[in-house]
Design a protein around this motif. Structure first.
Motif, short mmCIF file in Angstrom:
data_model
loop_
_atom_site.label_atom_id
_atom_site.label_comp_id
_atom_site.label_asym_id
_atom_site.label_seq_id
_atom_site.Cartn_x
_atom_site.Cartn_y
_atom_site.Cartn_z
N VAL A 9 -2.90 11.33 6.95
CA VAL A 9 -2.50 10.55 5.79
C VAL A 9 -1.08 10.07 6.06
O VAL A 9 -0.23 10.83 6.55
N ILE A 10 -0.81 8.80 5.78
CA ILE A 10 0.43 8.16 6.19
C ILE A 10 1.04 7.44 5.01
O ILE A 10 0.33 6.83 4.20
N TRP A 11 2.37 7.49 4.91
CA TRP A 11 3.09 6.74 3.87
C TRP A 11 4.46 6.33 4.38
O TRP A 11 4.93 6.82 5.41
N ILE A 59 0.85 -1.19 0.00
CA ILE A 59 0.00 0.00 0.00
C ILE A 59 0.89 1.24 0.00
O ILE A 59 1.88 1.31 0.74
N ASP A 60 0.55 2.23 -0.82
CA ASP A 60 1.34 3.45 -0.90
C ASP A 60 0.94 4.47 0.16
O ASP A 60 1.81 5.09 0.78
N LEU A 61 -0.36 4.66 0.34
CA LEU A 61 -0.86 5.66 1.28
C LEU A 61 -2.03 5.09 2.06
O LEU A 61 -2.82 4.30 1.52
N VAL A 62 -2.16 5.51 3.32
CA VAL A 62 -3.36 5.19 4.08
C VAL A 62 -3.86 6.46 4.75
O VAL A 62 -3.08 7.35 5.08
N VAL A 63 -5.16 6.55 4.93
CA VAL A 63 -5.76 7.59 5.77
C VAL A 63 -6.31 6.89 7.00
O VAL A 63 -7.03 5.89 6.88
N ARG A 64 -5.94 7.38 8.17
CA ARG A 64 -6.38 6.75 9.40
C ARG A 64 -6.88 7.80 10.40
O ARG A 64 -6.40 8.93 10.42
N ILE A 65 -7.85 7.37 11.20
CA ILE A 65 -8.45 8.23 12.23
C ILE A 65 -8.06 7.69 13.59
O ILE A 65 -8.23 6.50 13.86
N GLY A 66 -7.54 8.56 14.46
CA GLY A 66 -7.15 8.14 15.80
C GLY A 66 -5.68 8.43 16.07
O GLY A 66 -4.92 8.79 15.17
N ALA A 67 -5.29 8.24 17.32
CA ALA A 67 -3.90 8.48 17.72
C ALA A 67 -2.98 7.51 17.00
O ALA A 67 -3.31 6.34 16.80
N GLN A 125 7.73 9.67 -4.72
CA GLN A 125 7.30 9.63 -6.10
C GLN A 125 6.28 10.73 -6.39
O GLN A 125 5.46 11.08 -5.54
N LEU A 126 6.34 11.22 -7.64
CA LEU A 126 5.45 12.32 -8.03
C LEU A 126 3.98 11.94 -7.88
O LEU A 126 3.17 12.74 -7.41
N LYS A 127 3.62 10.71 -8.22
CA LYS A 127 2.22 10.29 -8.14
C LYS A 127 1.72 10.34 -6.69
O LYS A 127 0.56 10.65 -6.44
N LEU A 128 2.61 10.02 -5.73
CA LEU A 128 2.21 10.09 -4.32
C LEU A 128 2.13 11.54 -3.85
O LEU A 128 1.21 11.91 -3.11
N ARG A 129 3.09 12.34 -4.29
CA ARG A 129 3.10 13.74 -3.88
C ARG A 129 1.84 14.46 -4.34
O ARG A 129 1.25 15.26 -3.60
N VAL A 130 1.37 14.15 -5.55
CA VAL A 130 0.17 14.79 -6.07
C VAL A 130 -1.05 14.43 -5.22
O VAL A 130 -1.88 15.29 -4.90
N VAL A 131 -1.15 13.16 -4.81
CA VAL A 131 -2.28 12.73 -3.99
C VAL A 131 -2.23 13.38 -2.61
O VAL A 131 -3.24 13.90 -2.10
N VAL A 132 -1.06 13.35 -1.98
CA VAL A 132 -0.92 13.93 -0.64
C VAL A 132 -1.22 15.43 -0.67
O VAL A 132 -1.96 15.95 0.17
N ASP A 133 -0.68 16.13 -1.66
CA ASP A 133 -0.92 17.57 -1.77
C ASP A 133 -2.40 17.88 -1.97
O ASP A 133 -2.93 18.84 -1.40
N ALA A 134 -3.09 17.05 -2.75
CA ALA A 134 -4.51 17.26 -2.99
C ALA A 134 -5.31 17.07 -1.71
O ALA A 134 -6.25 17.83 -1.42
N LEU A 135 -4.95 16.07 -0.91
CA LEU A 135 -5.65 15.84 0.36
C LEU A 135 -5.40 16.98 1.34
O LEU A 135 -6.32 17.45 2.01
N LEU A 136 -4.15 17.45 1.43
CA LEU A 136 -3.83 18.53 2.34
C LEU A 136 -4.54 19.82 1.94
O LEU A 136 -5.03 20.56 2.80
#
Length: 309
Positions: free
Chosen positions: A274-276, A142-150, A283-294
């Motif tokens: 968001v965690i990676w 998995i490249d990225l996960v979004v998680r809720i909690g400590a 990688q550019l593809k990950l940076r684009v996704v993270v930046d969009a979420l932020l």
């Protein structure tokens, strides 16, 4: 005398592992079966582990071989992404991004952002899964996960905060009529409570203690559900109390289908991240996704705010 490519045997191993056959891999590589076999033997000797089980009928990976293949494929993806970013002027993200989201929150607040992103970047491919539990990013590929909690402090992971969600404790009128309304946090231990799998082994809920601090209170777990929507459904069925984010039950609270309790103490908040996996080259593809979420998380109405809007 030309120096032999140190990664040639690695490419040979990947070809055999993916095809499951020395004969098929040798034909694809333009080698004899004997030359390919010797190359794999040299690689195993260099690594000091056995990568393949060989029989007269089939080839299979050892446990070490499976781990090594995963590392080889990950390295290949990084190289392909780097080459693609240079050839496209580092403006056009391409390749597949594997993202794991919490079920209810992910479908409502994150998936629309990802679908919009994919529509704007035709070469960006998405693999989206939904899961409430902790995931080993490397093992699960998995490249990225979004998680809720400590979050636990893990040196090999990077986390960026997207926001937080506000919690409310509530139950159906039928349940409250039968079991009574809890008037203090300590009374929660005498009520049937419904949790989701993310709660883990420590069955506690977060409440404000009146001094501006959040404390965890023990609860009596009656039912466990797979995600937030299932937890909400169980509460609506009158099976017990729940502590859920306000955005999940706003309509039911407004209609009276669910009644909030411990209003003065309720209102604990849980972070959204968001965690990676940490690496020197993101990688550019990950940076684009993270930046969009932020970016989206900063907007009003994004669903990443504690007010649930």
């Amino acid at each position: 005398m030309a120096t032999q490519d140190p990664f040639l045997s690695v490419r040979h191993f990947v070809a055999v592992a993916q095809s499951g056959s020395f004969t098929t891999a040798a034909l694809a590589l333009g080698l004899t079966g004997s030359a390919l076999s010797k190359s794999i033997v040299r690689l195993e000797a260099r690594l000091g582990v056995k990568l393949l089980h060989r029989t007269t009928r089939r080839v299979s990976l050892t446990l070490e071989g499976e781990a090594y293949l995963a590392s080889c494929l990950q390295a290949t993806r990084v190289l392909e992404e780097a080459e693609s970013s240079f050839s496209s002027g580092q403006r056009n993200p391409s390749g597949r991004v594997r993202i794991d989201l919490p079920a209810a929150f992910g479908r409502r607040h994150v998936l629309p952002l990802l679908l919009d992103l994919a529509s704007r970047h035709p070469q960006l491919d998405l693999s989206v899964t939904f899961n409430e539990r902790k995931v080993d990013l490397i093992q699960a590929n998995i490249d990225l996960v979004v998680r809720i909690g400590a979050l636990e402090d893990q040196a090999d992971l990077v986390a960026r905060r997207l926001g937080e969600q506000k919690l409310v404790i509530c139950g159906a009128p039928s349940y409250l009529a039968l079991r009574g309304v809890p008037l203090t946090p300590d009374e929660l231990s005498r009520h049937d409570c419904i949790i989701d799998w993310r709660s883990g082994y420590r069955h506690r809920w977060l409440l404000n203690n009146g001094a501006g601090q959040t404390e965890a209170y023990d609860i009596q777990v009656r039912h466990e559900m797979g995600d937030g929507e299932a937890v909400r459904a169980a509460a609506l069925a009158g099976l017990g109390l729940v502590q859920v984010p306000t955005w999940l039950v706003s309509e039911q609270l407004a209609s009276g289908a669910l009644i909030p309790v411990l209003i003065d103490q309720s209102g604990g908040e849980m972070p959204i991240n968001v965690i990676w996996a940490r690496s020197q080259h993101m990688q550019l593809k990950l940076r684009v996704v993270v930046d969009a979420l932020l970016l989206a998380a900063q907007e009003s109405g994004s669903g990443f705010r504690a007010d649930g809007k």
